[in-house]
Scaffold this active site. Structure first.
Site, PDB file in Angstrom:
ATOM      1  N   PRO A 147      48.993  14.440  30.897  1.00 53.77           N
ATOM      2  CA  PRO A 147      48.779  15.739  31.552  1.00 53.77           C
ATOM      3  C   PRO A 147      47.293  16.101  31.598  1.00 53.77           C
ATOM      4  O   PRO A 147      46.544  15.840  30.658  1.00 53.77           O
ATOM      5  CB  PRO A 147      49.544  16.710  30.644  1.00 53.77           C
ATOM      6  CG  PRO A 147      50.537  15.871  29.924  1.00 53.77           C
ATOM      7  CD  PRO A 147      49.891  14.538  29.733  1.00 53.77           C
ATOM      8  N   GLU A 148      46.882  16.677  32.723  1.00 55.73           N
ATOM      9  CA  GLU A 148      45.489  17.109  32.847  1.00 55.73           C
ATOM     10  C   GLU A 148      45.361  18.553  32.367  1.00 55.73           C
ATOM     11  O   GLU A 148      46.342  19.223  32.038  1.00 55.73           O
ATOM     12  CB  GLU A 148      45.029  16.930  34.287  1.00 55.73           C
ATOM     13  CG  GLU A 148      45.245  15.494  34.755  1.00 55.73           C
ATOM     14  CD  GLU A 148      44.286  15.033  35.841  1.00 55.73           C
ATOM     15  OE1 GLU A 148      43.224  15.644  36.017  1.00 55.73           O
ATOM     16  OE2 GLU A 148      44.610  14.020  36.496  1.00 55.73           O
ATOM     17  N   LYS A 203      42.535  19.115  27.073  1.00 50.68           N
ATOM     18  CA  LYS A 203      43.906  18.643  26.905  1.00 50.68           C
ATOM     19  C   LYS A 203      44.472  18.993  25.530  1.00 50.68           C
ATOM     20  O   LYS A 203      45.507  18.441  25.131  1.00 50.68           O
ATOM     21  CB  LYS A 203      43.946  17.135  27.141  1.00 50.68           C
ATOM     22  CG  LYS A 203      43.453  16.755  28.550  1.00 50.68           C
ATOM     23  CD  LYS A 203      43.445  15.258  28.771  1.00 50.68           C
ATOM     24  CE  LYS A 203      42.894  14.930  30.161  1.00 50.68           C
ATOM     25  NZ  LYS A 203      42.937  13.477  30.452  1.00 50.68           N
ATOM     26  N   ARG A 258      33.630  19.267  19.501  1.00 45.30           N
ATOM     27  CA  ARG A 258      33.478  17.892  19.986  1.00 45.30           C
ATOM     28  C   ARG A 258      33.893  17.735  21.450  1.00 45.30           C
ATOM     29  O   ARG A 258      33.763  16.648  22.009  1.00 45.30           O
ATOM     30  CB  ARG A 258      34.250  16.917  19.102  1.00 45.30           C
ATOM     31  CG  ARG A 258      35.758  16.991  19.173  1.00 45.30           C
ATOM     32  CD  ARG A 258      36.375  15.848  18.369  1.00 45.30           C
ATOM     33  NE  ARG A 258      37.814  15.843  18.426  1.00 45.30           N
ATOM     34  CZ  ARG A 258      38.615  16.272  17.459  1.00 45.30           C
ATOM     35  NH1 ARG A 258      38.078  16.748  16.335  1.00 45.30           N
ATOM     36  NH2 ARG A 258      39.923  16.218  17.585  1.00 45.30           N
ATOM     37  N   ARG A 294      41.480   3.578  33.175  1.00 46.95           N
ATOM     38  CA  ARG A 294      42.472   4.175  34.068  1.00 46.95           C
ATOM     39  C   ARG A 294      42.207   3.693  35.485  1.00 46.95           C
ATOM     40  O   ARG A 294      41.081   3.326  35.836  1.00 46.95           O
ATOM     41  CB  ARG A 294      42.386   5.717  34.026  1.00 46.95           C
ATOM     42  CG  ARG A 294      42.597   6.328  32.662  1.00 46.95           C
ATOM     43  CD  ARG A 294      44.021   6.153  32.142  1.00 46.95           C
ATOM     44  NE  ARG A 294      44.989   6.792  33.004  1.00 46.95           N
ATOM     45  CZ  ARG A 294      45.278   8.097  32.955  1.00 46.95           C
ATOM     46  NH1 ARG A 294      44.647   8.898  32.093  1.00 46.95           N
ATOM     47  NH2 ARG A 294      46.194   8.601  33.749  1.00 46.95           N
TER      48      ARG A 294
END
Length: 275
Positions: free
Chosen positions: A2-3, A52, A124, A260
Site C-alpha cells: 500500500p502507498e 507507510k 528516519r 520494483r
C-alpha cells in the site's frame, strides 16, 4: 505494498470509527498478545500516519502508548460493522467496540511503542506529501545525488509514502526520464514533482484510488474504455507494459528499479525531450 494515501485513509477511518471510545484489543493469532493486554480496555485517543507507517495512540497523553503498524507487502487492516464475528485466518490484532471491529492480518510490523520510539520512526522518514511537510530538505538531498530520480523517489528516507505507482506516474507527468540522476533534475521540475505528489496523493486519500490522468486524457474525453484493474484508478504508465501511451502511442516499457518494476514511456520521457 500500500502507498501512503492508503495508510492516511486508514488512519482517518480508524479515527472516525474508534477514537474517543474504550476499545477491546486482542490478538487472536497470539503474536501481539502481550501488547494487546497493555492497551485492552483503554481509550483510543488518536491516529497518525507518516508515509507507510500507521500509529494508533491509546491512553492519556502523559502515558500514551502507540501501536506501530507497517502493512508491508501482505498486510490488510479491515474495518467491519459490529458485533464482531468469530476471527478467521491469522488475525494479528483486533480492535472492537459494540458497533464495529477492525482486524489486522499479515503486517510486517505490529508493535507497542512509546513516544520516544514513535519519534525515532518519524526522524528516519522523509517528508510526507500528505502531511503538509516542508519538502526543502528532501529536494536538497535529491539535487545533490547521483542516484537516478526513480530510485530516490522510492527511498522512504527521502520522501515518505511514495510507492511504485505514484513514482511512475509523477515521472511521466513531468516528462522525466526515470534514469536521470537527481542532481541533473531541473529544480523547477523537482519542485513541480513534489507539488504534483501533494495533489495526487491527497486525491487518493479522498477517493481511495490512484488517479493520475489529466481531464483531457480521461476515458470519456479520449473515447476509450476505463481501466480495469484490481488497483483501480486511471493511470498513464503504471502496470501498462506493452500498451500504447495515451499521448504518443509508443509501447509502455518496464524494467526493475529499486527492486520494483518501473513503468515509463520511452518517447514521452526520452532524455532529449527534457529541458
Amino acid at each position: 505494498m500500500p502507498e501512503g494515501h492508503t495508510i492516511h485513509r486508514l488512519a482517518r477511518d480508524l479515527h472516525a470509527t474508534f477514537a474517543g471510545r474504550v476499545v477491546e484489543v486482542s490478538s487472536p493469532q497470539g503474536r501481539f498478545s502481550s501488547g494487546a493486554a497493555v492497551i485492552d480496555g483503554t481509550v483510543l485517543h488518536t491516529t497518525d500516519a507518516h508515509g507507510k507507517h500507521l500509529f494508533l495512540g491509546f491512553g492519556a497523553a502523559t502515558e500514551r502508548r502507540w501501536v506501530h503498524v507497517h502493512l508491508g507487502l501482505y498486510g490488510k487492516f479491515r474495518i467491519s460493522p459490529g458485533p464482531a464475528e468469530q476471527p478467521w485466518g491469522e488475525v494479528r490484532m483486533r480492535l472492537a467496540t459494540a458497533t464495529a471491529y477492525a482486524d489486522l492480518r499479515g503486517p510486517t510490523r505490529c508493535q507497542l511503542v512509546d513516544d520516544t520510539d514513535k519519534l525515532a520512526v518519524h526522524e528516519r522518514l522523509g517528508p510526507d506529501p500528505i502531511r503538509g511537510d516542508d519538502p526543502a530538505h528532501a529536494l536538497r538531498r535529491i539535487s545533490r545525488s547521483r542516484t537516478p530520480i526513480a530510485v530516490l523517489l522510492m527511498d522512504q528516507k527521502v520522501m515518505a509514502g511514495v510507492g511504485n505507482a505514484y513514482r511512475a506516474e509523477v515521472l511521466f507527468r513531468a516528462g522525466l526520464d526515470p534514469a536521470t540522476p537527481g542532481r541533473d533534475v531541473d529544480p523547477v521540475v523537482l519542485s513541480g514533482i513534489w507539488a504534483d505528489l501533494v495533489q495526487l496523493m491527497n486525491h487518493g486519500v479522498r477517493t481511495g484510488r490512484i488517479d493520475t490522468v489529466r481531464p483531457e486524457h480521461e476515458p470519456d474525453a479520449m473515447g476509450r474504455p476505463p481501466r480495469v484493474d484490481a488497483h483501480g484508478g486511471e493511470v498513464y504508465v503504471y502496470r501498462r507494459t506493452g500498451l500504447p501511451c495515451f499521448l504518443c502511442g509508443t509501447e509502455i516499457r518496464t524494467r526493475e528499479a529499486a527492486a520494483r518494476n518501473l513503468f515509463w514511456c520511452p518517447n514521452c520521457q526520452e532524455p532529449s525531450r527534457q529541458q
